[in-house]
Design a protein around this motif. Structure first.
Motif, PDB file in Angstrom:
ATOM      1  N   GLU A 170     -16.945 -68.297 -58.689  1.00 48.69           N
ATOM      2  CA  GLU A 170     -16.041 -68.933 -59.638  1.00 48.69           C
ATOM      3  C   GLU A 170     -15.917 -68.160 -60.945  1.00 48.69           C
ATOM      4  N   LEU A 171     -16.910 -67.369 -61.304  1.00 42.65           N
ATOM      5  CA  LEU A 171     -16.855 -66.651 -62.578  1.00 42.65           C
ATOM      6  C   LEU A 171     -15.697 -65.668 -62.643  1.00 42.65           C
ATOM      7  N   GLY A 172     -15.387 -65.016 -61.551  1.00 44.73           N
ATOM      8  CA  GLY A 172     -14.302 -64.040 -61.549  1.00 44.73           C
ATOM      9  C   GLY A 172     -12.923 -64.656 -61.534  1.00 44.73           C
ATOM     10  N   GLN A 173     -12.810 -65.961 -61.402  1.00 40.73           N
ATOM     11  CA  GLN A 173     -11.515 -66.615 -61.304  1.00 40.73           C
ATOM     12  C   GLN A 173     -10.969 -67.066 -62.653  1.00 40.73           C
ATOM     13  N   VAL A 174     -11.773 -66.973 -63.729  1.00 39.20           N
ATOM     14  CA  VAL A 174     -11.333 -67.440 -65.038  1.00 39.20           C
ATOM     15  C   VAL A 174     -10.366 -66.428 -65.630  1.00 39.20           C
ATOM     16  N   GLU A 175      -9.141 -66.875 -65.911  1.00 37.30           N
ATOM     17  CA  GLU A 175      -8.159 -65.998 -66.525  1.00 37.30           C
ATOM     18  C   GLU A 175      -7.729 -66.546 -67.884  1.00 37.30           C
TER      19      GLU A 175
END
Length: 188
Positions: free
Chosen positions: A57-62
């Motif tokens: 989930e960390l890489g999905q924050v935009e």
């Protein structure tokens, strides 16, 4: 084509699912929990990953959307004042007022209690004095609601001095800390 994919989905072995979960768990335990960039100096708290899905989930924050509660600032909440049955209580001061008073040589009240999330001072209801108020039943109900209507988790020893509260929001932690200081101690 959909039927073909559905039929072949059972070919993936269960051991592959277990292996992937173990890898995700190790990544969280090793990389996230030991990351010094995620360490919070003020509370002496390292990062604590409580789910193995966190690394995905960390890489999905935009984008980060924020309201006015301090999500992008310090996000601290303190219990200053309250209204019980239409009566206002509390003379807590903000950090700015506290700094100004210290520079001017002012002293804090002897009845005030200062701890994380609780910056309240009113001799009418502090240290059990709320029992002498004309609306003492409303005070008792108010403090009881503060102590039990929340999603806070107590951690540590079940004593008022050593217990710490883990809360999803600093608002809830501040309200439970207030209830504790008014004699309604939530420990379990």
């Amino acid at each position: 084509m959909f039927t073909l994919i559905t039929l072949y989905s059972t070919i993936i072995p269960i051991s592959l699912y277990v292996s992937i979960e173990m890898i995700k768990f190790i990544q969280c335990a090793k990389f996230i929990n030991n990351d010094m960039n995620m360490y919070h100096d003020e509370s002496n708290t390292p990062a604590l990953a409580r789910t193995s899905n966190l690394n995905e989930e960390l890489g999905q924050v935009e984008y980060i959307f924020s309201d006015k509660t301090g999500t992008l600032t310090r996000n601290l909440m303190e219990f200053f004042k309250c209204s019980i049955g239409g009566e206002m209580y509390g003379t807590g001061i903000t950090e700015i007022e506290k700094g100004g008073a210290e520079r001017a040589g002012g002293k804090r009240s002897a009845t005030a209690v200062h701890e994380k999330g609780f910056n309240f001072d009113d001799a009418r209801i502090m240290r059990g004095a709320w029992r002498n108020e004309p609306n003492h039943e409303a005070c008792m109900e108010f403090f009881r609601c503060l102590a039990i209507c929340h999603t806070v988790l107590p951690e540590g020893e079940e004593t008022q001095e050593k217990i710490t509260y883990q809360a999803a929001s600093p608002d809830e932690a501040a309200l439970v800390a207030a209830a504790k200081n008014f004699g309604f101690f939530f420990y379990r």
